[in-house]
Every structure is written in structure tokens, then in C-alpha cells.
Design an enzyme around this catalytic site. Structure first.
Site, PDB file in Angstrom:
ATOM      1  N   LYS A  93      65.174  54.840   3.201  1.00 21.41           N
ATOM      2  CA  LYS A  93      65.776  54.792   4.330  1.00 21.41           C
ATOM      3  C   LYS A  93      67.594  53.955   2.927  1.00 21.41           C
ATOM      4  O   LYS A  93      68.487  53.808   3.901  1.00 21.41           O
ATOM      5  CB  LYS A  93      65.750  53.427   5.530  1.00 21.41           C
ATOM      6  CG  LYS A  93      65.316  54.518   6.116  1.00 21.41           C
ATOM      7  CD  LYS A  93      64.502  53.791   7.581  1.00 21.41           C
ATOM      8  CE  LYS A  93      64.524  54.595   9.003  1.00 21.41           C
ATOM      9  NZ  LYS A  93      62.626  55.139   8.955  1.00 21.41           N
ATOM     10  N   GLU A 115      71.383  49.043  15.276  1.00 22.02           N
ATOM     11  CA  GLU A 115      69.793  48.925  16.166  1.00 22.02           C
ATOM     12  C   GLU A 115      68.810  49.432  15.373  1.00 22.02           C
ATOM     13  O   GLU A 115      68.801  49.719  14.631  1.00 22.02           O
ATOM     14  CB  GLU A 115      69.793  49.309  17.312  1.00 22.02           C
ATOM     15  CG  GLU A 115      69.675  51.156  17.338  1.00 22.02           C
ATOM     16  CD  GLU A 115      70.637  52.118  16.295  1.00 22.02           C
ATOM     17  OE1 GLU A 115      71.910  51.476  16.218  1.00 22.02           O
ATOM     18  OE2 GLU A 115      70.854  52.743  15.835  1.00 22.02           O
ATOM     19  N   SER A 381      58.241  60.374   1.752  1.00 22.66           N
ATOM     20  CA  SER A 381      59.359  59.360   2.376  1.00 22.66           C
ATOM     21  C   SER A 381      59.649  58.098   1.949  1.00 22.66           C
ATOM     22  O   SER A 381      59.919  57.345   2.235  1.00 22.66           O
ATOM     23  CB  SER A 381      60.258  60.191   3.707  1.00 22.66           C
ATOM     24  OG  SER A 381      58.946  59.750   4.717  1.00 22.66           O
TER      25      SER A 381
HETATM   26  C1  LIG Z   1      62.115  56.022   8.988  1.00 21.68           C
HETATM   27  C2  LIG Z   1      61.248  56.847   8.355  1.00 21.68           C
HETATM   28  C3  LIG Z   1      61.695  58.137   8.736  1.00 21.68           C
HETATM   29  C4  LIG Z   1      61.944  58.872   9.793  1.00 21.68           C
HETATM   30  O1  LIG Z   1      63.485  59.794   9.213  1.00 21.68           O
HETATM   31  P1  LIG Z   1      64.156  60.544   8.605  1.00 21.68           P
HETATM   32  O2  LIG Z   1      66.198  60.302   9.042  1.00 21.68           O
HETATM   33  O3  LIG Z   1      64.196  61.197   9.610  1.00 21.68           O
HETATM   34  O4  LIG Z   1      64.051  60.588   7.679  1.00 21.68           O
HETATM   35  C5  LIG Z   1      60.703  59.099   7.239  1.00 21.68           C
HETATM   36  N1  LIG Z   1      59.874  58.448   7.355  1.00 21.68           N
HETATM   37  C6  LIG Z   1      59.901  56.849   6.639  1.00 21.68           C
HETATM   38  C7  LIG Z   1      59.003  55.859   5.912  1.00 21.68           C
HETATM   39  C8  LIG Z   1      60.725  55.999   7.442  1.00 21.68           C
HETATM   40  O5  LIG Z   1      60.467  54.976   7.071  1.00 21.68           O
END
Ligand SMILES: *Cc1c(COP(=O)(O)O)cnc(C)c1O
Length: 401
Positions: A93, A115, A381
Site C-alpha cells: 500500500k 477513509e 502483498s
Molecule cells: C489492503 C491489502 C490488500 C488488498 O488490497 P488490494 O487493493 O486488492 O491490493 C491485499 N494485501 C494486503 C497485505 C493489504 O494490506
């Protein structure tokens, strides 16, 4: 013309999805953001600043890791992971939050507003605001504030003001309304910073562009490690930003199969999952056209998943488009599969993943046995520190295998 240069069109449409359906008071402000982004993002100074930040603050490039133990356990395809858990603040993010904050700075804004649901976007944005010495105002439902206390503490430590939202369901949907209302009267000095590839144009395009670095790095690193492209590339999809980041590096490689993994929660019954592309229908949500999970009155339906970052009844319009064209295949993993993957990669690879990322890992574990001799690259992610208390208190420490 390559895919990224030709999509979306000038009105922000990915095929028939996207656009900007805004209440009149917001129109001029989104127009300003659109024009500023198109101008500023091409300037040498902006590009230089962003490169500097990625390298010296975020710690990019993040590596690609070969998950040998997990691959051996699954049998079949070799599994690799792009390590966004090693990006500063522990997830992808920050890639778009730093881009948005840098844009705000170049536009002469002094404040960021947004938000947050579980607090992940709020923490990343508060981090960016602190880096640039900007004010930061985060709207959050009272229920989420109670549930996600550590993230509220982080935001406050980072200098953000957390505004509790106490009307309606006191959760993410109300926080969006509250943040938009608060934004209008201060839009001259403030940038509204959306947390995924969702919202009105230009955000789905802009956030994808900021996440594109993930795909660029991963493609190069994977080629360097293996001498070839991956056969399968996979990422979890909530709003869809980490997935768009990784996919965008491979979009024009026809031989690479792309898979988006949604959250199937506890069952395929409406209300039990967040698998929007699998079970949803065309509709409008939060100022753009996409695919939406709707209740019987046509309103966005309640959703459930073990991974709070995936619980959104809509999805980025580009994913709706890629679903329609068939370039990306969307599938889903349920809570159990995600939990199993969470334990497996922790124990066998020494990586505790976010529960969101665990959905992509679960997909790779499911697919690997079917594809001997092939390779799978998944997007890890984020890291799982935020989830360890919940997981161990609710489900224990997992089976020994
Ligand atoms: C917020 C988040 C997501 C989901 O958000 P996307 O916009 O779909 O990528 C996925 N993995 C993590 C670790 C997150 O914090």
C-alpha cells in the site's frame, strides 16, 4: 499500442467499466487532480523524487524469493513470491500512498484525507504524510476503531488525526461518506487519497501506475533468476491494487496466464464471501461503474472474509474489464484454504504472510500439483504481524504438517 498506454480512455473507462460519477461539488476537484496527475507525473522532477523515495525510504526493489520448501511439499510447479511484505510498513500500500502524497506536494497541497477500514490504508497514508510533513485526517468507523486498535495507535503515533464515524453501520461505507463530506470544504489545500484501484477516475489509473513498479521489478527479477518468464502469475484481489501492480508487468506477455484470487469466505452464499467478480453483476459503487455484489434491493451487499483487506463488495473497474476480456482469470479461495496457506508458508518458508496474501498462496498451493515443470509467481502483498493475534487466539497454531 501497448495495453497500459491505451487503457483507460481519456474519460477513465476500461472498456465499459470505470468513469467518474461525482456529485457536483466534487467534480471540479477531481478534474484538478486528473489534470495535475497527467502533467506532474511526466515531469523529470516528480519521477526523480519518486525514484529516490522508493530506493532510500521504502527499501525498493523488494526481492523475488523462490519458495523451494513449499514447492517441494506441493509437488508440481515451482513457486516464487514477490516480497511486498518487505516494503516499508510491510505491504504494497505504501507504493501508492507515497505516489499520492508526492502528487499532493507538487500540487501545493498541505494535507491528505482518506477513509480506512481495517486501518491499513490509514497507516500507509499517515506514514506518507509524516514523510512529507503534511497534515493527515483519517475517517474510520467506530466499530473498526475498536477492532483495529493497534492501527489506530500507529496512525496517532505517525501524527494523523483519526476521526471516529458514529452513524449508520459505523464501518467502512460510512467512513467513505464521512471523509468525502469533510474533504469538500477543504479541497483547496487537501488531496483525497484513495487506497486501491477503485473510486472515480483518475484513481484506478493512478494507483495502478504507482503499483506498476511491482510488476516491472518482478518481471526483471524473475527473468534474471530463471532465464524465462513465469507460466502463471497470481495475486489476491480486494479492490485490486496489488494485483494490478503485478499483472501490469506481464500484461503484454501472451504466454503468461494471469490469475486474480478473491476471498470466498465461509461459503458461496451472499453475505458469506467477498468474491465480487465470481458472483457479482454490473453496477455502480462509490462513483464508478464496475461489477458489484448486490443484495435483493440492488444495494452493495454485506461481505465476509477472514482477511479484512479483501472485504469490499465492489472491485477496481480494470479488473471488471480484464474479467470481461478474459485476459485475467478470476477464482476464489475460502477462509480455510487461506488459513492453511498462512500456516504452511510460515512453517516451511519462514515468512508469516498477511491473511490477504495467504489467498494468493493458497491458490498457488492448489494449482502447483496440476502443473509439473511450470512456474508460478505470486504476489506476497504484505506481512502477517497484524494478523498473528487474531489467528492464534481464534484458530491456534495449525497442524504440525
Ligand atoms: C489492503 C491489502 C490488500 C488488498 O488490497 P488490494 O487493493 O486488492 O491490493 C491485499 N494485501 C494486503 C497485505 C493489504 O494490506
Amino acid at each position: 499500442m501497448n495495453y497500459l498506454k491505451s487503457t483507460p480512455d481519456s474519460e477513465g473507462f476500461f472498456g465499459e467499466y470505470g468513469g467518474a460519477m461525482l456529485p457536483p461539488p466534487l467534480e471540479p476537484h477531481f478534474k484538478e487532480i486528473r489534470e495535475a496527475y497527467l502533467r506532474i507525473s511526466k515531469s523529470a522532477e516528480y519521477i526523480r523524487d519518486l525514484r529516490y523515495i522508493r530506493k532510500h525510504f521504502q527499501g525498493r526493489p523488494t526481492p523475488v524469493s523462490y519458495l523451494k520448501n513449499l514447492s517441494d511439499k506441493c509437488g508440481g510447479a515451482q513457486i516464487y513470491a514477490k516480497r511486498e511484505d518487505l516494503n516499508h510498513t510491510g505491504a504494497h500500500k505504501l507504493n501508492h500512498c507515497m505516489g499520492e502524497a508526492l502528487l499532493a506536494k507538487h500540487m501545493g497541497k498541505t494535507k491528505l484525507i482518506a477513509e480506512t477500514g481495517a486501518g491499513q490504508h490509514g497507516v500507509a497514508l499517515a506514514t506518507a504524510a509524516a514523510y512529507f510533513g503534511m497534515e493527515c485526517e483519517i475517517h474510520m468507523g467506530e466499530i473498526d476503531i475498536e477492532k483495529e486498535a493497534p492501527n489506530v495507535t500507529r496512525m496517532k503515533l505517525l501524527g494523523a488525526t483519526v476521526v471516529p464515524v458514529g452513524f449508520g453501520g459505523r464501518s467502512l461505507k460510512e467512513a467513505v461518506d464521512s471523509a468525502f463530506n469533510a474533504y469538500v470544504p477543504q479541497a483547496d489545500t487537501t488531496l483525497f487519497a484513495i487506497g486501491s484501484v477503485v473510486g472515480p477516475h483518475p484513481f484506478p489509473m493512478m494507483v495502478r501506475d504507482f503499483q506498476h513498479i511491482v510488476g516491472i521489478e518482478a518481471r526483471e527479477q524473475f527473468m534474471e533468476m530463471t532465464g524465462d518468464l513465469p507460466d502463471i502469475v497470481a495475486a489476491c484481489v480486494g479492490g485490486g491494487s496489488n494485483a494490478m501492480g503485478l499483472f501490469s508487468g506481464f500484461m503484454d506477455d501472451e504466454g503468461v496466464a494471469l490469475y486474480g484470487v478473491e476471498a470466498l469466505g465461509t461459503s458461496s452464499n451472499l453475505g458469506d464471501h467477498a468474491a465480487t467478480l465470481t458472483y457479482g453483476e454490473d453496477g455502480d459503487i462509490h462513483g464508478f461503474r464496475t461489477i458489484v455484489l448486490k443484495d435483493k434491493d440492488g444495494e452493495p451487499a454485506p461481505v465476509h472474509t477472514i482477511a479484512s483487506g479483501l472485504d469490499y463488495p465492489g472491485v477496481g473497474p480494470e479488473h471488471a474489464h480484464l474479467h470481461r476480456t478474459g485476459r485475467v482469470t478470476y477464482t476464489a479461495c475460502d477462509d480455510k484454504e487461506a488459513l492453511n496457506a498462512f500456516y504452511a508458508i510460515s512453517r516451511h518458508e519462514g515468512i508469516i504472510p498477511a491473511l490477504e496474501s495467504a489467498h494468493a498462496i493458497a491458490f498457488a498451493m492448489r494449482e502447483a500439483p496440476k502443473h509439473p515443470g511450470k512456474s508460478i509467481l505470486l504476489n506476497l502483498s504484505g506481512r502477517g504481524d497484524k494478523d498473528i493475534d487474531y489467528v492464534t487466539e481464534t484458530f491456534g497454531f495449525g497442524e504440525a504438517d
